[in-house]
Design an enzyme around this catalytic site. Structure first.
Site, PDB file in Angstrom:
ATOM      1  N   ALA A 244      -4.331   4.529  -6.143  1.00 53.18           N
ATOM      2  CA  ALA A 244      -4.525   5.942  -5.803  1.00 53.18           C
ATOM      3  C   ALA A 244      -3.889   6.749  -6.935  1.00 53.18           C
ATOM      4  CB  ALA A 244      -3.876   6.255  -4.470  1.00 53.18           C
TER       5      ALA A 244
ATOM      6  N   ALA B 216       3.269  12.657  -6.648  1.00 50.79           N
ATOM      7  CA  ALA B 216       2.829  11.329  -6.219  1.00 50.79           C
ATOM      8  C   ALA B 216       1.961  11.448  -4.977  1.00 50.79           C
ATOM      9  CB  ALA B 216       4.029  10.437  -5.953  1.00 50.79           C
ATOM     10  N   ASN B 217       1.612  10.324  -4.382  1.00 51.85           N
ATOM     11  CA  ASN B 217       0.859  10.318  -3.129  1.00 51.85           C
ATOM     12  C   ASN B 217       1.375   9.167  -2.270  1.00 51.85           C
ATOM     13  OD1 ASN B 217      -0.722   7.815  -3.619  1.00 51.85           O
ATOM     14  ND2 ASN B 217      -1.427   9.017  -5.371  1.00 51.85           N
ATOM     15  N   ARG B 218       0.814   9.010  -1.077  1.00 43.64           N
ATOM     16  CA  ARG B 218       1.377   8.090  -0.093  1.00 43.64           C
ATOM     17  C   ARG B 218       0.848   6.656  -0.176  1.00 43.64           C
ATOM     18  NH1 ARG B 218       4.462  10.934   3.309  1.00 43.64           N
ATOM     19  NH2 ARG B 218       3.949  13.131   3.611  1.00 43.64           N
ATOM     20  N   SER B 219       0.149   6.305  -1.227  1.00 45.80           N
ATOM     21  CA  SER B 219      -0.358   4.927  -1.327  1.00 45.80           C
ATOM     22  C   SER B 219       0.789   3.913  -1.286  1.00 45.80           C
ATOM     23  CB  SER B 219      -1.134   4.764  -2.640  1.00 45.80           C
ATOM     24  OG  SER B 219      -1.431   3.404  -2.850  1.00 45.80           O
TER      25      SER B 219
END
Ligand code: C5P
Length: 218
Positions: A95, A29-32
């Site tokens: 994102a 995942a990512n930090r969006s």
């Protein structure tokens, strides 16, 4: 009407990260946070549009008057976006994870005692924005976002062409640690189109959303 400039229009928004499973308990995942996309969906609804918000996993309430479709992965997000077409405008704020595990395991991966982790092979995810850019049902106005730290306008212009978008809203994510745009409440953006660059400095994400929707309605 002046208070409902997008009445009768369908606006499609993606927001948040995607989660790409590695096994039943792990993901990429990512930090969006989803804040900017949710603010845009809310602003479009306030402007009178019918709004479909395709959201990755985020902890945010659904804005009033917005139809929300929750998804986990990039491939689910693409399917939900295509399902929602046609749209007068599509604003792709999500994102999306660039890669997913080539083979998500059905069972939890275990340490095997060798001290060597199992290799994790990745494959590229579909590009949702680029897919819409060449879609038979391409939205009349197609807007992408881009996080950049340098040569912002130049990179955004390249992205416009590569993805077949009308505008790229480039987030300036440079600056000292702690002033982070990701997860924060404000944003400095440059809107790049074939007509040039328009810059909005250090605005709250809600103000970016309201102004962007005014521009969409214009
Ligand atoms: O190439 P990059 O990830 O910087 O492009 C960002 C833009 O493309 C955003 O609008 C994002 O929502 C969209 N995108 C997408 N699908 C992907 C990757 C990015 O829709 N797989």
């Amino acid at each position: 009407a002046a208070d409902a400039p997008l009445a009768g229009r369908h606006v499609l928004v993606t927001a948040g990260p995607t989660h790409e499973p590695i096994d039943p308990v792990r993901y990429i995942a990512n930090r969006s946070s989803g804040k900017q996309g949710f603010a845009i969906a809310a602003a479009a609804a306030r402007a009178g549009a019918r709004v479909t918000l395709v959201a990755g996993p985020v902890h945010l309430p659904t804005p009033p008057g917005v139809t929300r479709v929750d998804v986990e992965t990039a491939r689910e997000m693409l399917a939900a976006v295509e399902q929602a077409l046609p749209a007068d405008a599509a604003i792709m704020v999500a994102a999306v994870a660039d890669w997913r595990a080539a083979d998500a395991a059905d069972q939890k991966l275990k340490k095997d005692g060798s001290g060597k982790p199992a290799p994790l092979a990745l494959v590229e995810n579909p590009d949702i924005l680029a897919t819409l850019g060449r879609h038979a049902k391409r939205p009349g106005l197609l807007v992408g976002f881009a996080a950049e730290t340098q040569k912002i306008a130049e990179h955004a212009r390249a992205k416009l062409a590569r993805k077949g978008a009308d505008w790229i809203v480039a987030n300036d994510v440079s600056g000292p640690p702690g002033s982070s745009v990701m997860g924060g409440d404000s944003n400095s953006v440059h809107i790049v189109s074939k007509d040039g660059v328009e810059s909005w400095d250090h605005l709250p994400k809600d103000a970016v959303a309201t102004r962007l929707i005014e521009k969409v309605a214009h």
